[in-house]
Design a protein around this motif. Structure first.
Motif, PDB file in Angstrom:
ATOM      1  N   GLY A 101       1.944   5.592  26.743  1.00 52.73           N
ATOM      2  CA  GLY A 101       3.298   5.193  26.760  1.00 52.73           C
ATOM      3  C   GLY A 101       4.026   6.299  27.324  1.00 52.73           C
ATOM      4  O   GLY A 101       3.666   6.586  28.582  1.00 52.73           O
ATOM      5  N   SER A 102       5.499   6.331  27.259  1.00 50.78           N
ATOM      6  CA  SER A 102       6.307   6.887  27.684  1.00 50.78           C
ATOM      7  C   SER A 102       6.296   8.390  28.046  1.00 50.78           C
ATOM      8  O   SER A 102       6.312   9.211  28.806  1.00 50.78           O
ATOM      9  CB  SER A 102       7.704   6.828  27.274  1.00 50.78           C
ATOM     10  OG  SER A 102       7.845   7.412  25.933  1.00 50.78           O
ATOM     11  N   TYR A 103       5.322   8.951  26.950  1.00 50.32           N
ATOM     12  CA  TYR A 103       4.929  10.283  26.794  1.00 50.32           C
ATOM     13  C   TYR A 103       3.963  10.599  27.973  1.00 50.32           C
ATOM     14  O   TYR A 103       4.222  11.614  28.888  1.00 50.32           O
ATOM     15  CB  TYR A 103       4.303  10.765  25.696  1.00 50.32           C
ATOM     16  CG  TYR A 103       3.652  12.076  25.414  1.00 50.32           C
ATOM     17  CD1 TYR A 103       4.577  13.218  25.065  1.00 50.32           C
ATOM     18  CD2 TYR A 103       2.477  12.343  25.858  1.00 50.32           C
ATOM     19  CE1 TYR A 103       3.968  14.526  25.196  1.00 50.32           C
ATOM     20  CE2 TYR A 103       1.774  13.452  25.668  1.00 50.32           C
ATOM     21  CZ  TYR A 103       2.614  14.538  25.544  1.00 50.32           C
ATOM     22  OH  TYR A 103       2.098  15.892  25.472  1.00 50.32           O
ATOM     23  N   ASN A 304       9.641   8.922  21.768  1.00 45.55           N
ATOM     24  CA  ASN A 304       8.410   8.861  20.821  1.00 45.55           C
ATOM     25  C   ASN A 304       8.659   7.731  19.889  1.00 45.55           C
ATOM     26  O   ASN A 304       7.547   7.036  19.540  1.00 45.55           O
ATOM     27  CB  ASN A 304       8.629  10.164  20.067  1.00 45.55           C
ATOM     28  CG  ASN A 304       8.288  11.405  20.916  1.00 45.55           C
ATOM     29  OD1 ASN A 304       7.465  11.355  21.737  1.00 45.55           O
ATOM     30  ND2 ASN A 304       9.070  12.381  20.730  1.00 45.55           N
ATOM     31  N   ASP A 307       7.413   4.614  21.702  1.00 45.24           N
ATOM     32  CA  ASP A 307       5.608   4.695  21.839  1.00 45.24           C
ATOM     33  C   ASP A 307       5.238   4.492  20.516  1.00 45.24           C
ATOM     34  O   ASP A 307       3.912   3.665  20.624  1.00 45.24           O
ATOM     35  CB  ASP A 307       5.380   6.096  22.181  1.00 45.24           C
ATOM     36  CG  ASP A 307       5.805   6.611  23.769  1.00 45.24           C
ATOM     37  OD1 ASP A 307       6.201   5.591  24.425  1.00 45.24           O
ATOM     38  OD2 ASP A 307       5.902   7.971  24.034  1.00 45.24           O
ATOM     39  N   TYR A 311       2.504   1.312  20.049  1.00 50.88           N
ATOM     40  CA  TYR A 311       1.161   1.808  19.835  1.00 50.88           C
ATOM     41  C   TYR A 311       0.794   0.781  18.571  1.00 50.88           C
ATOM     42  O   TYR A 311      -0.399   0.307  18.538  1.00 50.88           O
ATOM     43  CB  TYR A 311       0.996   3.240  19.452  1.00 50.88           C
ATOM     44  CG  TYR A 311      -0.297   3.557  18.769  1.00 50.88           C
ATOM     45  CD1 TYR A 311      -1.624   3.772  19.729  1.00 50.88           C
ATOM     46  CD2 TYR A 311      -0.550   3.870  17.381  1.00 50.88           C
ATOM     47  CE1 TYR A 311      -2.718   4.056  19.273  1.00 50.88           C
ATOM     48  CE2 TYR A 311      -1.803   4.162  16.861  1.00 50.88           C
ATOM     49  CZ  TYR A 311      -2.957   4.316  17.759  1.00 50.88           C
ATOM     50  OH  TYR A 311      -3.863   4.590  17.228  1.00 50.88           O
TER      51      TYR A 311
END
Length: 650
Positions: A101-103, A304, A307, A311
Motif C-alpha cells: 500500500g501507501s506505506y 495507514n 492501507d 488490505y
C-alpha cells in the motif's frame, strides 16, 4: 732587510683582502647588501634548524593529508554501510509478506532518498581521497626540493671552507720560510757551512735556497688567497641568494597548496551538506518527479487507514457468500399430516412423472452416487439410480448433495438396499491422474534410476550437459531457503531428515527439471533438509567448489593479517576460478549474505556460516595440516564480510 720587508708587506696586503674564516669579519667595501624583498641574499642558513619554515610546511601538509585520509575512510565506510542498508531494506520491502500500500510506496521513496545521500557520501569520500593524494605528492615534492637545495648550499660552504683552510696552510708555510730566510740573511755569514743532500752549502747558497723557497711559497699563498676570495665571492653573490630564493619559492608553493586544499575541503563539506539537504528537503519549484518531494512530505503521505481498508477489501472476493436467512424448519417425522416411514421402507414424495434419460439396456443395474460412502443406499425398482435416505433433506436444504435436476417417477414404497458398500466398484469414479511434471511425495523412492545424475558430477560436466553455469540443484535449494528459511534459527547448522535428503537426492539424480521447490510440499515442508541437500551436493563434487588447484592460493591469502590485503588477495584468486566455479560461488555468497543479514533472527552470522561451509567448499581432506581448518573458515568468513567488494549484486 729590504727583501724581507717587501715580502711582509705583500703578505699583509693579501691577508687584509681575505675575510676571516666563518665570515666573522669582512672588508668594509665587501659588506653584504640587503635585497629588494628585505631578505639578506648573502645569508644561507648555517644549520638545518634555520630551514624550519620549509620543514614545518611539509609537516603540516603531511598532517592534513593524514587527516583527509582518515576522514575519507570514515566517509566511505559510512556511505557503503548506508547503501548496503538501503539495498537490504529495499529487498525486504519487495517481499510479498511485507506491508504493502501507501506505506510500501513511500517507504521505498525514503530508501531512495537515503540511497542518494549515500551516493553523495561516496563522492565526498572520493574527493577527500584525491585531496590526500595531491597533498602527499606536494609534500614529497617540497621535501625533495628542500633536501636538494640544502645539499647544494652545504657543498658551496664546504668548498669555501676548504679554500680558506688551504690558504691558511699556505700562509703558515710562507711565514715559516720567511722567518728562516730572515735569520739566514741577518745572521753571521762566516759561520760554518750548512750540510745538504749534495754536500755542505755555504751561507750564501743557503740564503739563496731559502729566498727561492720563500718566493715559491709567496706565489702559492697568493694563489690560495685569490682562490678563497673567488669562492667566497661566488658564495655570497650567487649561490646563497639562489638557495634562499629557491627555498622561499618552495615554502610559498607549499603554503599555497595547503591553503588551496583547505579551501577545497571547506567547499566540499558545504557541497555535501547542501546536497544532503536538497535530498531531504528539495527546493520548491523543482520539477523532478520524486526529487521534488521532501522526506517530511513523503512520510506524511503514508495513509495507514486507507492501507488497512484496501488490505481488508482485497479479501472480499475470497469470502464465500452464504444465505443469512435464518428460519425454523420442522422435521418431517414430526409432521402429523405425513405417515411415518417404517424401518424397512421409505415413502418417496410424489413428483412429476419425468423419466430420466437412462441408457437402454441398463434398467435394473445399480449405479452408486459419488460421495455416499458409509450411508444406506435405496434401490428403486425399475430405476437405475441409488438415492440416499431422504430423511432430513427438505426443499432448499440438500446438505453436501447437489440439488436434483430431474425427479424420479412416483413408485411408492421402495425396499432398502441390502448391497454392502464394499461391493461398489472403486473404478467407477477413478481419482484424477497426477499432472505431467507434478511432484508427488508418494511416488518418491530412493530406487529411482539416475537417468541424469547430478551428485558426484563435476561442475564442468554439468555445464556441458545442462548448459547452465549454476547447477539446477543449487538454484532450487537457494530459492527454497530464500523463500522459506531466511528466518529459520540455525539454518545450515541444524541437520534435516536423512530420509528426506536421500529422497530428494534420488529425485534430482533422476530428473532435476521436474523439481520445483517453490512449493514446500515438494521438500516435505522441511527447509533444513534442503539446506542439508545443498551441502551434500558440494561435498560430493569430485573437485571442491574452490578447486584443488587454487587451494594453496586461498590458504596463503588467509594467513595475511591485514584485512584489506587479505581481501584483495582472495579477490584475485577468486577471479582466476573456472567459469562454473565462479558463477556458483557468486550465487552462493550472495545467498549466504542474505542469510547473515537476518542473523538477528536465525542466529547465523558470517563466522557461523563460514564454520559450516569452510570444509564443504574447500574440501575436508585437502589440507596437509590440521591448522588449515581454521584457515578455511577464515577464507569463507572474509568472503562473506566483503561480499559486495568481491561480487556485484546485480
Amino acid at each position: 732587510m729590504a727583501n724581507r720587508d717587501s715580502f711582509d708587506r705583500s703578505s699583509s696586503e693579501l691577508v687584509s683582502t681575505v675575510t676571516i674564516v666563518n665570515g666573522s669579519a669582512l672588508r668594509e667595501g665587501n659588506a653584504p647588501q640587503a635585497s629588494d624583498d628585505g631578505l639578506n641574499e648573502h645569508h644561507l642558513p648555517a644549520s638545518p634548524d634555520e630551514l624550519s619554515p620549509a620543514v614545518d610546511g611539509v609537516l603540516k601538509s603531511d598532517e592534513f593529508a593524514a587527516f583527509l585520509k582518515k576522514r575519507s575512510t570514515l566517509e566511505e565506510e559510512h556511505a557503503q554501510g548506508l547503501k548496503k542498508l538501503c539495498r537490504s531494506s529495499h529487498e525486504a520491502a519487495r517481499r510479498p509478506d511485507n506491508r504493502q500500500g501507501s506505506y510500501a510506496q513511500h517507504y521505498n521513496e525514503v530508501i531512495q532518498i537515503h540511497d542518494r545521500m549515500a551516493d553523495n557520501g561516496v563522492q565526498f569520500a572520493l574527493w577527500l581521497h584525491q585531496m590526500h593524494e595531491d597533498l602527499h605528492d606536494l609534500a614529497a615534492y617540497i621535501e625533495r626540493g628542500r633536501k636538494q637545495w640544502k645539499q647544494t648550499g652545504l657543498s658551496a660552504e664546504k668548498r669555501v671552507q676548504d679554500a680558506e683552510s688551504m690558504m691558511e696552510k699556505a700562509k703558515v708555510k710562507y711565514d715559516s720560510l720567511a722567518e728562516d730566510y730572515d735569520r739566514a740573511r741577518t745572521g753571521d755569514k762566516q759561520s760554518s757551512r750548512v750540510f745538504g743532500l749534495k754536500g755542505p752549502k755555504s751561507a750564501a747558497q743557503h740564503e739563496e735556497d731559502l729566498h727561492r723557497k720563500v718566493q715559491a711559497a709567496d706565489s702559492d699563498y697568493s694563489t690560495r688567497v685569490q682562490t678563497a676570495q673567488s669562492q667566497r665571492q661566488e658564495l655570497l653573490s650567487s649561490l646563497r641568494p639562489q638557495a634562499i630564493k629557491a627555498m622561499q619559492d618552495l615554502i610559498n608553493e607549499c603554503d599555497a597548496g595547503l591553503t588551496m586544499q583547505l579551501q577545497k575541503f571547506a567547499s566540499y563539506n558545504e557541497k555535501l551538506l547542501l546536497e544532503n539537504g536538497l535530498c531531504v528537503s528539495p527546493l520548491k519549484g523543482q520539477n523532478d518527479g520524486q526529487m521534488s518531494r521532501s522526506l517530511r512530505d513523503v512520510v506524511y503521505q503514508i495513509d495507514n487507514g486507507r492501507d488497512l481498508h484496501n488490505y481488508l477489501s482485497s479479501f472480499a472476493s475470497k469470502v464465500v457468500s452464504k444465505s443469512t436467512d435464518i428460519r425454523y424448519e420442522r422435521h418431517p417425522a414430526l409432521n402429523p399430516s405425513q405417515q411415518t416411514p417404517t424401518s424397512n421402507s421409505v415413502q418417496v414424495p410424489p413428483t412429476q412423472n419425468i423419466q430420466p434419460p437412462f441408457p437402454s439396456g441398463t434398467q435394473g443395474e445399480v449405479i452408486p452416487l459419488a460421495g455416499l460412502a458409509g450411508q444406506s443406499l435405496l434401490q428403486i425398482p425399475g430405476a437405475t439410480t441409488m438415492l440416499p435416505p431422504t430423511s432430513g433433506i427438505t426443499e432448499g436444504n440438500y446438505g453436501d448433495f447437489p440439488p436434483p435436476q430431474q425427479s424420479l417417477p412416483n413408485t411408492g414404497a421402495v425396499a432398502q438396499s441390502q448391497l454392502p458398500f464394499s461391493q461398489v466398484s472403486s473404478n467407477v469414479y477413478p481419482q484424477p491422474p497426477t499432472p505431467t511434471g507434478a511432484f508427488s511425495s508418494d511416488s518418491l523412492s530412493t530406487e529411482l534410476p539416475p537417468s541424469k545424475p547430478v551428485f558426484g558430477v563435476s561442475l564442468d560436466d554439468l555445464l556441458k550437459r545442462d548448459g547452465s553455469a549454476i547447477p539446477l540443484v543449487v538454484c532450487q535449494c537457494l530459492q527454497a531457503v530464500d523463500l522459506f528459511g531466511l528466518e529459520v534459527e540455525g539454518i545450515y547448522r541444524l541437520s534435516g531428515s536423512a530420509a528426506h535428503v536421500t529422497k530428494l537426492r534420488a529425485m534430482f539424480d533422476n530428473d532435476p527439471t521436474q523439481v520445483d521447490f517453490r512449493n514446500p510440499e515438494h521438500f516435505f515442508h522441511d527447509v533444513n533438509s534442503v539446506a542439508g541437500l545443498l551441502k551434500q551436493f558440494f561435498r560430493d563434487l569430485p573437485d571442491p567448489l574452490l578447486s584443488h588447484d587454487h587451494y594453496r592460493g586461498f590458504i596463503d591469502a588467509a594467513r595475511i593479517d591485514d584485512d584489506i590485503t587479505r581481501r584483495d588477495s582472495l579477490h584475485a584468486t577468486i577471479n582466476s576460478l573456472p567459469d562454473p566455479n565462479y558463477a556458483t560461488l557468486r550465487a552462493l555468497t550472495l545467498h549466504l549474505n542474505r542469510i547473515q543479514e537476518h542473523a538477528g533472527v536465525n542466529r547465523m552470522n558470517a563466522n557461523n556460516l563460514a564454520i559450516c561451509f569452510g570444509p564443504t567448499l574447500m574440501g575436508s581432506n585437502t589440507g596437509p595440516d590440521i591448522a588449515d581448518a581454521g584457515l578455511q573458515v577464515q577464507v569463507i568468513d572474509t568472503i562473506l564480510q566483503n561480499t559486495y567488494q568481491i561480487f556485484d549484486d546485480d
